[in-house]
Design an enzyme around this catalytic site. Structure first.
Site, short mmCIF file in Angstrom:
data_model
loop_
_atom_site.label_atom_id
_atom_site.label_comp_id
_atom_site.label_asym_id
_atom_site.label_seq_id
_atom_site.Cartn_x
_atom_site.Cartn_y
_atom_site.Cartn_z
N ASP A 1 4.37 4.77 -6.60
CA ASP A 1 5.25 6.04 -5.86
C ASP A 1 5.78 5.06 -4.64
OD1 ASP A 1 2.94 6.07 -5.17
OD2 ASP A 1 2.55 8.62 -5.29
N GLN B 1 0.23 6.51 -8.28
CA GLN B 1 -0.57 4.96 -8.70
C GLN B 1 -1.39 5.74 -9.81
OE1 GLN B 1 0.14 3.28 -4.83
NE2 GLN B 1 -0.52 1.72 -6.70
N HIS B 2 -2.41 4.45 -10.12
CA HIS B 2 -4.20 4.91 -10.31
C HIS B 2 -4.20 5.37 -11.28
CE1 HIS B 2 -4.15 2.96 -6.13
NE2 HIS B 2 -3.84 4.26 -5.57
#
Length: 465
Positions: free
Chosen positions: A232, A71-72
């Site tokens: 994830d 992520q991110h």
């Protein structure tokens, strides 16, 4: 037989599983490493994805493919679809000051009301603000912003720079899912819409953002359907078939606590991020930067392997003779202390033993996550059982001590690639129209023997920060 392919493009590597769409039986797998570091050229992910797919047997005959990923991470593209600079990953903390600036400008409560989260250095918006401030020329070139799994999905479908793809740089064909969008701090899991004002506040101008697909919505790929993918943790929750009442504790590079819920959760303290999940529900989540590597560090200090570390830890009594390790070796995300370092406290001449140090490492790693479970419960989330996953979950000392640190019964599923499995379940879902109920095997259910004094001692030392 119809097959589906699930991908986990994680921080460290790309994993691929091929499964029977009806039964979930594993038919093939592949793996390829990613470069180390907190910023990475996305081209390495694309190369690793192709290598892992080839090792798994290729995509011939696949009905659908779905990609889960870290992520991110900030992937910024110019108008020609080229990556402008290396992607900043979730664990790159250079944007900590940018996060503080955004929260000061907007307010924590306002951020939670609009996006379900309070920005910290991990989130995409803070990395965009860092880019605006530190590399204004690069920021000005940004035509589109996407996340790692969005970019890989786009490339897999045939899009990209003209000289690297068949379909060219059609930025409007970028797609994502609810779970990953909810980790940007400029999308609302409540409304299902992007908050363009917050994007502009971060980047300095508007840009193309991926279209957010529904949990079972597909787009066209070259000969197969492509699912929306997932962040994830949301993919892992789907891979475990987690339902309300289940709290997942994952012990990987980072440590995470996340729960399957039917309603949105918001926390103005920022301890719990109010993410969306990959099923149409929500995934309140707590993340720590320090998990399995804590055991690596102490095993190295003691000059032992992980099996011997476990043996030493189980020879010590609960509480490690008063030794307490607060393992902020890499700073910390929860609590938000990016500049923190680790502390070991409570040592006496009598308690300073190899056994107590080994046990303090396991207890310290787990206590940080137990605090996360408590934070989720305090927001009204029901916890009937904890599913303990990740590489460190196989350690026998971790299993036993988890039953003493957590006040909720613990179960340990068999080791597996649950992020990739979640992506495969999603791929099967878009083919059949219903969520798969493939079985998940359990390998351990440690005795529940809570010792609240362990967590209390840990929290007393951690409070000094």
């Amino acid at each position: 037989m119809t097959t589906v392919v699930g991908v986990d493009s994680s921080t460290q590597s790309c994993k691929v599983v091929v499964r029977d769409a009806d039964t979930g039986a594993l038919l093939g797998s592949g793996r390829s490493s990613h470069p180390a570091g907190t910023e990475v050229e996305p081209a390495h992910w694309w190369t690793a994805l192709q290598a892992a797919i080839a090792e798994a047997g290729g995509l011939d005959g696949a009905g659908a493919v779905s990609i889960g990923g870290q992520q991110h991470g900030m992937v910024v593209l110019d108008a020609d679809g080229r990556v402008i600079r290396p992607a900043l990953l979730w664990n790159d903390t250079r944007s900590a000051a940018a996060a503080a600036d955004l929260v000061a400008e907007v307010g924590a409560a306002e951020y939670v009301a609009r996006t379900g989260v309070v920005p910290v250095a991990s989130f995409t918006a803070t990395k965009l603000r860092w880019l605006r401030d530190a590399e204004p020329e690069n920021a000005a070139r940004v035509a589109a912003v996407c996340l790692p799994h969005d970019w890989l999905t786009w490339r897999l479908r045939g899009y990209g720079p003209t000289d690297e793809s068949e379909l060219g740089p059609v930025l409007e064909e970028l797609v994502t899912d609810r779970s990953d969008a909810s980790g940007t701090a400029y999308w609302s899991p409540m409304s299902g819409e992007y908050d363009r004002d917050l994007l502009v506040r971060a980047l300095g101008h508007d840009a193309v953002l991926p279209r957010v697909l529904g949990e079972a919505e597909a787009v066209a790929g070259p000969g197969f359907l492509v699912g929306p993918g997932a962040g994830d943790n949301a993919a892992a929750a789907l891979g475990l078939d987690a339902r309300p009442g289940d709290v997942v504790v994952s012990l990987g590079t980072s440590g995470t606590v996340f729960a399957a819920t039917s309603g949105a959760v918001g926390d103005v303290t920022g301890t719990v991020a109010g993410f969306a999940d990959a099923t149409g529900g929500f995934l309140p989540l707590v993340c720590t930067l320090n998990a399995a590597r804590v055991l690596d560090a102490i095993a190295g200090l003691l000059g032992v392997d992980h099996a011997e570390l476990a043996r030493l830890a189980l020879q010590a009594e609960p509480g490690a003779g008063g030794a307490v390790l607060v393992p902020y070796f890499e700073g910390e995300r929860t609590p938000n202390l990016p500049g923190a370092t680790a502390t070991i406290a409570g040592l006496t001449l009598g308690s300073t033993t190899r056994e107590n140090l080994a046990r303090a490492a396991v207890e310290g790693m787990l206590c940080g996550l137990a605090a996360g479970v408590t934070a989720v419960q305090q927001l009204g989330v029901e916890a009937k059982r904890i599913l303990l996953i990740g590489g460190a979950a196989a350690n026998p000392a971790v299993q036993v001590i988890a039953g003493q640190v957590f006040d909720v019964p613990v179960e340990v599923p068999s080791p597996g690639e649950y992020v990739a499995d979640g992506a495969a379940r999603q791929a099967a879902w878009i083919l059949s129209g219903s969520r798969p109920t493939w079985p998940v095997e359990l390998v351990a259910a440690p005795a529940s023997d809570p010792h609240p004094e362990i967590l209390a001692a840990y929290q007393a030392v951690a409070a000094r920060y």
